[in-house]
Design a protein around this motif. Sequence first.
Motif, mmCIF file in Angstrom:
data_model
loop_
_atom_site.group_PDB
_atom_site.id
_atom_site.type_symbol
_atom_site.label_atom_id
_atom_site.label_comp_id
_atom_site.label_asym_id
_atom_site.label_seq_id
_atom_site.Cartn_x
_atom_site.Cartn_y
_atom_site.Cartn_z
ATOM 1 N N UNK A 1 15.669 8.387 -3.991
ATOM 2 C CA UNK A 1 15.874 8.251 -2.516
ATOM 3 C C UNK A 1 14.450 8.678 -2.099
ATOM 4 N N UNK A 2 13.683 8.193 -0.998
ATOM 5 C CA UNK A 2 12.558 8.328 -0.670
ATOM 6 C C UNK A 2 11.462 7.201 -1.407
ATOM 7 N N UNK A 3 10.275 7.678 -1.358
ATOM 8 C CA UNK A 3 9.124 6.375 -1.713
ATOM 9 C C UNK A 3 9.037 6.509 -3.398
ATOM 10 N N UNK A 4 9.080 5.330 -3.928
ATOM 11 C CA UNK A 4 8.859 5.325 -5.294
ATOM 12 C C UNK A 4 7.376 5.737 -5.699
ATOM 13 N N UNK B 1 19.459 3.060 1.705
ATOM 14 C CA UNK B 1 18.625 3.362 2.812
ATOM 15 C C UNK B 1 17.576 4.271 2.444
ATOM 16 N N UNK B 2 16.348 4.135 2.834
ATOM 17 C CA UNK B 2 15.018 4.984 2.490
ATOM 18 C C UNK B 2 15.024 5.126 0.703
ATOM 19 N N UNK B 3 15.568 4.315 0.026
ATOM 20 C CA UNK B 3 15.629 4.701 -1.349
ATOM 21 C C UNK B 3 14.990 3.607 -2.354
ATOM 22 N N UNK B 4 14.824 3.738 -3.345
ATOM 23 C CA UNK B 4 14.158 2.574 -4.315
ATOM 24 C C UNK B 4 15.066 2.343 -5.596
ATOM 25 N N UNK B 5 14.737 1.321 -6.020
ATOM 26 C CA UNK B 5 15.911 0.687 -7.235
ATOM 27 C C UNK B 5 15.052 0.190 -8.128
ATOM 28 N N UNK C 1 0.671 -1.076 0.197
ATOM 29 C CA UNK C 1 0.000 0.051 0.091
ATOM 30 C C UNK C 1 0.809 1.278 0.123
ATOM 31 N N UNK C 2 1.497 1.436 -1.153
ATOM 32 C CA UNK C 2 2.532 2.639 -1.137
ATOM 33 C C UNK C 2 1.810 3.988 -0.945
ATOM 34 N N UNK D 1 11.892 -1.206 -2.813
ATOM 35 C CA UNK D 1 11.263 -0.164 -2.023
ATOM 36 C C UNK D 1 11.983 -0.196 -0.719
ATOM 37 N N UNK D 2 12.861 0.468 -0.351
ATOM 38 C CA UNK D 2 13.599 0.367 1.156
ATOM 39 C C UNK D 2 12.699 0.999 2.235
ATOM 40 N N UNK D 3 12.937 0.856 3.478
ATOM 41 C CA UNK D 3 11.977 1.394 4.561
ATOM 42 C C UNK D 3 12.665 1.519 5.876
ATOM 43 N N UNK D 4 12.166 1.934 6.727
ATOM 44 C CA UNK D 4 12.448 1.904 8.215
ATOM 45 C C UNK D 4 12.717 0.393 8.780
ATOM 46 N N UNK D 5 13.694 0.192 9.398
ATOM 47 C CA UNK D 5 13.686 -1.160 10.080
ATOM 48 C C UNK D 5 13.210 -1.166 11.425
ATOM 49 N N UNK D 6 13.455 -2.133 12.502
ATOM 50 C CA UNK D 6 12.859 -2.258 13.433
ATOM 51 C C UNK D 6 13.049 -0.880 14.583
ATOM 52 N N UNK D 7 14.359 -0.458 14.228
ATOM 53 C CA UNK D 7 14.632 0.692 15.385
ATOM 54 C C UNK D 7 14.416 1.948 14.613
ATOM 55 N N UNK D 8 14.085 3.048 15.270
ATOM 56 C CA UNK D 8 14.212 4.365 14.553
ATOM 57 C C UNK D 8 15.272 4.697 13.820
#
Lengths: 580, 580
Positions: free
Chosen positions: B493-496, B520-524, B429-430, B464-471
């Motif tokens: 970088x950011x949300x695709x 980190x926090x990016x997309x490819x 759900x982007x 699409x990358x995102x945050x892991x379990x730690x802030x």
Amino acid sequence: MRFINSSYEGLKDHQATQLLFLFSLCLLSSINIIEATVQHLKWEIKYEYRSPDCFKKLSITVNGLSPGPTITATQGDTLIIQVTNSLITENTAIHWHGIRQRGTPWSDGTQGITQCPILPGETFTYQFVVDRAGTYMYHAHYEMQRSAGLHGLIRVLVPEGTVEPFSYDEERSIIVNDWWHKSAIEQSTGLLSLNFSWVGEPQSLLINGRGRYNCSLAGTTDVCDMTNTECLPFVLTMVPGKTYRLRIASLASLSALNLEIEGHDMTIVEADGHYVDPVIVKNLNIYSGETYSIIVKADQDPLRNYWIGLNVISRKPGTPTGTSILNYHPNNPLKVPPTLPPTGPLWNDTLYRFNQSKLIKSHPDHIEPPPPTSNRVIILLNTQNKVNGYIRWSINNVSLNLPTTPYLIAIKENLRHVFSKKPALETYKYKTYDIHSVLKNPNTTLGNSIHRLKFNSTVDLILQNANALSPNISETHPWHLHGHDFWVLGYGLGKFDPQINPKNYNLVDPIQKNTVPLHPYGWTALRFQADNPGVWSFHCHLEAHFFIGMGVVLEEGVERLGKLPKSIMGCGQSKSLVRT
Amino acid sequence: MRFINSSYEGLKDHQATQLLFLFSLCLLSSINIIEATVQHLKWEIKYEYRSPDCFKKLSITVNGLSPGPTITATQGDTLIIQVTNSLITENTAIHWHGIRQRGTPWSDGTQGITQCPILPGETFTYQFVVDRAGTYMYHAHYEMQRSAGLHGLIRVLVPEGTVEPFSYDEERSIIVNDWWHKSAIEQSTGLLSLNFSWVGEPQSLLINGRGRYNCSLAGTTDVCDMTNTECLPFVLTMVPGKTYRLRIASLASLSALNLEIEGHDMTIVEADGHYVDPVIVKNLNIYSGETYSIIVKADQDPLRNYWIGLNVISRKPGTPTGTSILNYHPNNPLKVPPTLPPTGPLWNDTLYRFNQSKLIKSHPDHIEPPPPTSNRVIILLNTQNKVNGYIRWSINNVSLNLPTTPYLIAIKENLRHVFSKKPALETYKYKTYDIHSVLKNPNTTLGNSIHRLKFNSTVDLILQNANALSPNISETHPWHLHGHDFWVLGYGLGKFDPQINPKNYNLVDPIQKNTVPLHPYGWTALRFQADNPGVWSFHCHLEAHFFIGMGVVLEEGVERLGKLPKSIMGCGQSKSLVRT
């Protein structure tokens, strides 16, 4: 008829059929009010960090436990054990040591002989009947994996109403073993190296999975913690005046052990599932793979606790005494006895051990006499040798090298090129061989030949010890036979003479066992009936010895078996049976 | 046509047929003077004690070596590699990373996907054609076994007479990786524990299998020895004035790495087997699973040596710089440079890494343009989650759990109950998902669904990358695709945004690769042609990430394959194919 966990999902066809057959039997039997139980167990085998002697390392656990859960069953019960391998990258196989697997040779759990190993992620179902009351054990039977802690006890109780030839108020179980801080893989790699690297004596001796390592000897403090409650000593609590049956099993990897309970005599009443003509001893020599029941009476000063001491014998000890506390209720269980723990007999007193072995005879009311003669005599010389520079153990100058396809599958399915069809050697040149000297030429070869036995024939197995690769060293080897019990016809020191020694065989009241020591420079004579269709290993029960070749393989009556379960297949040449 | 080791004993029928076909091709080709070689290699995989960073532990070796032997072949060659597993109790499987396995999907070596694992004592034969020149690698593809040292380089040379778009006098190879003193099994056990136990940052960084641990940090001195010649640094010797091609492969288990050669620029000319529009960089960011060729000129002061420095990036380093010596001939190879080793870029300079990734484009003379549009877009959200309390990595909220029966066998042989037939989720759900926050509910599930692709369709994979379990933690994930190369259409970088970002795809000169970082926090964004019948993994190349679920499985055209070799079978439901 009662059922414990009646879920049979995942059972293979042949097993269902077998079960159905059993059901019918049970239904018939129930008329005679015989209780036959089907126990369905689900086990997960995995690595977990444990600190049995305060030192943290990976152990192999069964449902989280090492030693694994004790199986308690009643004679005649069927055990269905679904073993799920969660070891990540390692295979496994579990042997039910002392259970003869009559009619279920594929459930013997000996990798390379009766089954392919169980792959990670897979579930293998063992199913068998425990057809004789007694004390048995289970353990990994795959290279040196047993020494990682995959082992436990099997108690088979007599049917209700059956009286045993001794009495007691309560019973307790004790597993003894030796423990290293190096992993089984590290130990194995050392043994397989051209520059043979021996792991040395164990760091600890464990009693019911508890020992105590002196953490100040460990370099890094974060892996050793003497305040860890996992390494608190095992406490055996007794009520003053009561009598106890202690079931004792040795799962040692290497060490012959001596168990002594300070100030308390022991009466040996059972050995490997057979009743013993009661013998009182001060301490018990127990060899890897053996089980005993002893009777102990809480008849000493009840105001204090007592040491239980476990000591290495037959090898120069490099390991402190393993200790447990015999706690007289209601003393504090951890109240330290005011004495020093028993140090056992002299480690090199061979005669002491030899004489205790000879003491163990069948209980007069339970003698099953051996056949007076045998059809075949197989003499097995035990030697340490070299193969292409690698140190190996050999039998009659051949070091066993298991094929990648289990013998049972290879024979039943007529797979070629799995093992040599040349029969294994049945004797050695005993007339000229000097068992007291180092071999002038220690070189020998690997082999995978087996002994094929005539079904129902009577076979004598004569174990002959000799000098190892170093002068004046002859080790103690506990030999274990799968699929059968044997009669122990005699022990001797020196070289067995096939003309003379059989004349002194005990054919009157020999004990039946499945594991027996071969003493330094000695011999041990056994007899058994080849009446159990299957392929069976007979081997030294020391992990490091069997791993590098110390065993033989026996076959009888495989042609009488029905279809083999597919679950034992998947490795080696059994892939040729895949239809695509 | 030349043959290296013409012994074909033990080849399975289908392989023989394939070989015969190849022979015919070769014979035909020989008219055009094309040289096609069949290389027959025999490998033994075993544990051996090694001290790559002065600390002695078990490594997995190939024919005694870790890293294993470098394979050198010429484009069009057939490799026949007989792998014998001597790991005692552990299985194995070897992946030929970057080799597309066109027509031989069963030789991809991915346990659980293309084959059953190879059991101890067994020999498995991999056979495949190296159909494209370039720099590749091989490594274990079985749980975390790669991190035990089973890896090596594959150099595929251009056919004689073919000119590459760069020139050099000589070439050298460099493997970089990270190294722990805990075994792969210890590391795996920690990851699978409910009280998640993380092994921490690596003890050493290795260059061609050589590092240097500060033994004073090791508790016990007998396992660490800084005078051991095994941990002398790797020395790269150059002749002043000459130009060198360095083939570099990262076999890191965890770390993104940066390689810098003090005082020497690097020109990137090849990436994952594809020619790069030359880019000059001061140092090279290399992610696990990537290969590069760089051109380096020995054009500095020839009277001294120089440091080669290897540093951790993208994670806060807990490991000292790995060092090698660039030796200018004829200086003493071990003459220590008069400077300090390069410390690389700031470990947390994401933009630096992001920008270097974007620099890599196809060489203008070697552009194979991507299809201008795709038939299907699969968006893959990378998250760290919990499943019943266990930490896992997930894609679109499902953590991959490989079945015990390989997908390739299950699909081709129509085996039921192996994996869920429900298709894997194609997006997340982007619109509402916040990739910069910790999940409010991190709980998710295991799954084994796959993506079934239309044969020959064009597929976009958006990571699409995102945050892991730690802030404030988003890790770098190097994603590797089996069986194909993909075009790298873009990094962000950011949300695709599927409406906007595709408009800026590079459809002109994108590089083709098989492994690519997700920052980190990016997309490819990637595109590939589903034109290779088989089942293929697409996964994070970090051992600890793929091991706990970070991957997906793609299938295309399995119906076009002929009979599967029996050698890949034996596990799980493929036992149902055994006829007895």
